[in-house]
Design an enzyme around this catalytic site. Structure first.
Site, PDB file in Angstrom:
ATOM      1  N   HIS A   1      28.905 -40.567   5.490  1.00 36.43           N
ATOM      2  CA  HIS A   1      29.300 -39.582   4.474  1.00 36.43           C
ATOM      3  C   HIS A   1      30.178 -38.491   5.087  1.00 36.43           C
ATOM      4  O   HIS A   1      29.685 -37.523   5.646  1.00 36.43           O
ATOM      5  CB  HIS A   1      28.015 -38.968   3.893  1.00 36.43           C
ATOM      6  CG  HIS A   1      28.234 -38.081   2.720  1.00 36.43           C
ATOM      7  ND1 HIS A   1      27.277 -37.897   1.749  1.00 36.43           N
ATOM      8  CD2 HIS A   1      29.278 -37.309   2.347  1.00 36.43           C
ATOM      9  CE1 HIS A   1      27.728 -37.062   0.836  1.00 36.43           C
ATOM     10  NE2 HIS A   1      28.939 -36.685   1.180  1.00 36.43           N
TER      11      HIS A   1
ATOM     12  N   HIS B   1      34.117 -36.283   4.435  1.00 34.49           N
ATOM     13  CA  HIS B   1      35.268 -35.985   3.574  1.00 34.49           C
ATOM     14  C   HIS B   1      36.440 -35.669   4.499  1.00 34.49           C
ATOM     15  O   HIS B   1      36.539 -34.551   4.995  1.00 34.49           O
ATOM     16  CB  HIS B   1      34.977 -34.766   2.692  1.00 34.49           C
ATOM     17  CG  HIS B   1      33.803 -34.937   1.778  1.00 34.49           C
ATOM     18  ND1 HIS B   1      33.923 -35.309   0.469  1.00 34.49           N
ATOM     19  CD2 HIS B   1      32.471 -34.780   1.998  1.00 34.49           C
ATOM     20  CE1 HIS B   1      32.726 -35.375  -0.111  1.00 34.49           C
ATOM     21  NE2 HIS B   1      31.823 -35.056   0.807  1.00 34.49           N
TER      22      HIS B   1
ATOM     23  N   ARG C   1      39.576 -35.716   3.691  1.00 38.49           N
ATOM     24  CA  ARG C   1      40.568 -34.908   2.958  1.00 38.49           C
ATOM     25  C   ARG C   1      41.955 -35.507   2.785  1.00 38.49           C
ATOM     26  O   ARG C   1      42.841 -34.831   2.245  1.00 38.49           O
ATOM     27  CB  ARG C   1      40.741 -33.525   3.617  1.00 38.49           C
ATOM     28  CG  ARG C   1      39.478 -32.723   3.797  1.00 38.49           C
ATOM     29  CD  ARG C   1      38.814 -32.445   2.479  1.00 38.49           C
ATOM     30  NE  ARG C   1      37.751 -31.441   2.598  1.00 38.49           N
ATOM     31  CZ  ARG C   1      36.744 -31.359   1.747  1.00 38.49           C
ATOM     32  NH1 ARG C   1      36.644 -32.196   0.714  1.00 38.49           N
ATOM     33  NH2 ARG C   1      35.823 -30.437   1.900  1.00 38.49           N
TER      34      ARG C   1
ATOM     35  N   ASN D   1      36.680 -37.984  -3.099  1.00 39.61           N
ATOM     36  CA  ASN D   1      37.206 -36.795  -3.792  1.00 39.61           C
ATOM     37  C   ASN D   1      38.432 -36.213  -3.092  1.00 39.61           C
ATOM     38  O   ASN D   1      38.467 -35.054  -2.699  1.00 39.61           O
ATOM     39  CB  ASN D   1      36.106 -35.735  -3.986  1.00 39.61           C
ATOM     40  CG  ASN D   1      35.465 -35.301  -2.689  1.00 39.61           C
ATOM     41  OD1 ASN D   1      35.475 -36.030  -1.706  1.00 39.61           O
ATOM     42  ND2 ASN D   1      34.894 -34.107  -2.681  1.00 39.61           N
TER      43      ASN D   1
ATOM     44  N   HIS E   1      25.538 -38.364  -5.272  1.00 37.24           N
ATOM     45  CA  HIS E   1      25.315 -36.918  -5.169  1.00 37.24           C
ATOM     46  C   HIS E   1      24.350 -36.584  -6.301  1.00 37.24           C
ATOM     47  O   HIS E   1      24.753 -36.480  -7.462  1.00 37.24           O
ATOM     48  CB  HIS E   1      26.640 -36.167  -5.316  1.00 37.24           C
ATOM     49  CG  HIS E   1      26.494 -34.683  -5.143  1.00 37.24           C
ATOM     50  ND1 HIS E   1      27.135 -33.975  -4.151  1.00 37.24           N
ATOM     51  CD2 HIS E   1      25.756 -33.780  -5.823  1.00 37.24           C
ATOM     52  CE1 HIS E   1      26.797 -32.694  -4.235  1.00 37.24           C
ATOM     53  NE2 HIS E   1      25.974 -32.548  -5.254  1.00 37.24           N
TER      54      HIS E   1
ATOM     55  N   HIS F   1      22.461 -36.547   1.009  1.00 31.82           N
ATOM     56  CA  HIS F   1      22.021 -35.192   1.391  1.00 31.82           C
ATOM     57  C   HIS F   1      20.792 -34.666   0.637  1.00 31.82           C
ATOM     58  O   HIS F   1      20.890 -33.692  -0.111  1.00 31.82           O
ATOM     59  CB  HIS F   1      23.174 -34.190   1.260  1.00 31.82           C
ATOM     60  CG  HIS F   1      24.107 -34.403   0.091  1.00 31.82           C
ATOM     61  ND1 HIS F   1      23.674 -34.575  -1.197  1.00 31.82           N
ATOM     62  CD2 HIS F   1      25.457 -34.477   0.058  1.00 31.82           C
ATOM     63  CE1 HIS F   1      24.716 -34.739  -1.981  1.00 31.82           C
ATOM     64  NE2 HIS F   1      25.815 -34.685  -1.241  1.00 31.82           N
TER      65      HIS F   1
ATOM     66  N   ASP G   1      27.965 -35.208   6.001  1.00 31.50           N
ATOM     67  CA  ASP G   1      28.646 -34.636   4.834  1.00 31.50           C
ATOM     68  C   ASP G   1      29.732 -33.658   5.307  1.00 31.50           C
ATOM     69  O   ASP G   1      29.898 -32.567   4.744  1.00 31.50           O
ATOM     70  CB  ASP G   1      27.674 -33.950   3.872  1.00 31.50           C
ATOM     71  CG  ASP G   1      28.319 -33.654   2.518  1.00 31.50           C
ATOM     72  OD1 ASP G   1      29.464 -34.087   2.292  1.00 31.50           O
ATOM     73  OD2 ASP G   1      27.685 -32.965   1.695  1.00 31.50           O
TER      74      ASP G   1
ATOM     75  N   HIS H   1      36.664 -26.985   5.073  1.00 30.25           N
ATOM     76  CA  HIS H   1      37.588 -26.094   4.347  1.00 30.25           C
ATOM     77  C   HIS H   1      38.079 -25.104   5.394  1.00 30.25           C
ATOM     78  O   HIS H   1      37.376 -24.836   6.366  1.00 30.25           O
ATOM     79  CB  HIS H   1      36.867 -25.342   3.228  1.00 30.25           C
ATOM     80  CG  HIS H   1      36.275 -26.233   2.175  1.00 30.25           C
ATOM     81  ND1 HIS H   1      37.037 -26.877   1.229  1.00 30.25           N
ATOM     82  CD2 HIS H   1      35.000 -26.595   1.930  1.00 30.25           C
ATOM     83  CE1 HIS H   1      36.245 -27.598   0.432  1.00 30.25           C
ATOM     84  NE2 HIS H   1      34.997 -27.450   0.842  1.00 30.25           N
TER      85      HIS H   1
HETATM   86  O1  DOR Z   1      29.494 -28.907  -0.564  1.00 33.92           O
HETATM   87  C1  DOR Z   1      30.078 -29.935  -0.855  1.00 33.92           C
HETATM   88  N1  DOR Z   1      31.349 -30.139  -0.447  1.00 33.92           N
HETATM   89  N2  DOR Z   1      29.472 -30.856  -1.588  1.00 33.92           N
HETATM   90  C2  DOR Z   1      30.134 -31.901  -2.095  1.00 33.92           C
HETATM   91  O2  DOR Z   1      29.541 -32.678  -2.805  1.00 33.92           O
HETATM   92  C3  DOR Z   1      31.583 -32.079  -1.841  1.00 33.92           C
HETATM   93  C4  DOR Z   1      31.962 -31.403  -0.605  1.00 33.92           C
HETATM   94  C5  DOR Z   1      33.456 -31.271  -0.438  1.00 33.92           C
HETATM   95  O3  DOR Z   1      34.161 -32.240  -0.662  1.00 33.92           O
HETATM   96  O4  DOR Z   1      33.912 -30.180  -0.060  1.00 33.92           O
HETATM   97 ZN    ZN Z   2      29.799 -35.020   0.363  1.00 32.00          ZN
END
Ligand code: DOR
Ligand code: ZN
Length: 418
Positions: free
Chosen positions: A55, A57, A59, A89, A173, A220, A286, A290
């Protein structure tokens, strides 16, 4: 043998002094002595299967100012992770076969470790078209960063039926959108109040109600009540280091804003002890980077998500060294169980498995320093915490990382479509 790695390897459920013989990227023999063209003598240093992070991300495409496949996979590799599964996502969202293929082409060029791509579930997209090329299906029942929501019963039932028909893991999720409130938020505890444990419980119950045979995986898990709810199902579950180590009383402000939220100390302890006792199937970072600017905004404007792909396994290795966690739990939860659930010949030191390995020198205990990490986001909520980073990492028999530097080629490949 092409390559032989000698050391104290995790073999048949314990550490054993041996030689791992590798041919064509796969483990071909595990014996007391072996000859090879290239031999790494690691004496009594520890050799573990590379971790699989189910899991992350990363980006890309769409948000490469936060992370991309090059930086995200390098960070992963430096943290002992040799395979990641990327979440849908992104922009475009990975909800069509075209988007999945576009992402795979980018990842093939840039990834230094192996990867799988999740197909995102919408209320009505063509999951059958994507299933052959995706590692699993991902459904969001509660809104989060750029998420693709499915919260009506019909959409949830469809996802369960499709996951069962297609034989794919459905990672969820599990926060029920309708159990959340939208009151103004100024702090981590406001955020946790808006997204209570009941929303996690309700989402798990709604997934269990149709009694489908789909392989459901709860992402999570974050609360004591959620753990109790999932115990009554046959679902697998993941936990993150942030839900194991952090709670809403921390002074992280926006840096600690994440979904599901950091909760009470009791909830954190429930996740911590369940994990340490081996009751949680998989560690998942996870990893949701950012930028510092984004996370430094006023609380309500701050996007949710924390990084962690580089620090999760090293922090757990530090806990093993301190005697708080069994090595067997670490290997199962960081490598074996994800490989078994998703059907990969990885995650074990055994003949026929990919030679994805990490070498650990227990003398390398250190403190996490963000300047030494490789994510583009440039921050971490664990500054100064104990960690034991691998001294070397191998991907399919090739040395990739030595002392936090990339010494190999970028040869990451898709675990489903080679
Ligand atoms: O806190 C989170 N950030 N939860 C998520 O489900 C998505 C993730 C993100 O992509 O930033
Ligand atoms: Zn996630």
């Amino acid at each position: 043998m092409d390559v032989v790695i000698e050391g104290r390897a995790w073999f048949n459920g314990r550490l054993e002094q041996c030689c791992i013989g590798i041919k064509d990227g796969k483990i071909a023999a595990v014996k007391r002595t072996l000859n090879g063209e290239k031999v790494y003598h690691y004496q009594d240093k520890i050799i573990l299967p590379g971790a699989i992070d189910p899991h992350v991300h990363l980006r890309e495409p769409g948000f490469t100012h936060k992370e991309d496949f090059a930086t995200g996979t390098l960070a992963a590799a430096c943290g002992g992770v040799t395979c990641v599964f990327d979440m849908p996502n992104t922009q475009p969202a990975t909800i069509t076969l075209d988007a999945l293929r576009e992402k795979r082409e980018i990842a093939r060029r840039k990834a230094c470790i192996d990867f799988g791509l999740f197909a995102g579930v919408t209320p009505d997209n063509d999951l059958g078209a994507m299933a052959k090329e995706a590692v699993g299906l991902k459904m969001f029942m509660g809104s989060s960063t750029q998420s693709i929501l499915v919260y009506e019963d019909a959409g949830i039932l469809r996802a369960l039926k499709e996951a069962e028909r297609l034989g794919k893991v459905l990672s969820v999720h599990a926060e029920d959108e309708r159990m959340m409130t939208k009151a103004p938020e100024h702090s981590l505890s406001d955020h946790a109040t808006n997204r209570p444990p009941k929303s996690e419980v309700r989402a798990i119950e709604r997934l269990a109600a149709p009694q489908s045979k789909a392989k459901v995986n709860i992402c999570h898990i974050s609360s004591a009540e959620g753990l109790e709810a999932v115990r009554k199902t046959g679902f697998t579950k993941e936990a993150t280091m942030h839900h194991i180590l952090l709670d809403a009383s921390s002074d992280l402000k926006g840096m600690g804003k994440v979904n599901p939220p950091l909760r009470s100390r009791e909830d954190r302890e429930a996740v911590y002890y369940a994990f340490m006792q081996g009751k949680i199937d998989m560690l998942a970072s996870d990893h949701a980077p950012h930028t510092m600017d984004e996370k430094g905004q006023e609380f309500s404007a701050t996007p949710s998500g924390v990084p962690g792909v580089e620090t999760s396994v090293p922090m757990l290795l530090a806990l093993v060294k301190k005697g708080k966690l069994d090595m067997s739990v670490l290997v199962r939860c960081c490598s074996q169980n994800a490989a078994d659930l998703f059907g990969l010949k990885k995650g074990r030191i055994a003949v026929g498995y990919d030679a994805d390995l990490m070498m650990i020198d227990p003398a390398d205990m250190t403190k996490i320093n963000v300047d030494e990490l490789h994510s583009k986001c440039g921050w971490i909520p664990y500054e100064g915490q104990d960690a034991l980073f691998p001294a070397a990492v191998f991907l399919r028999g090739e040395e990739l990382i030595r002392d936090a530097h990339m010494v190999g080629e970028r040869q990451g490949r898709d675990v489903i479509v080679h």
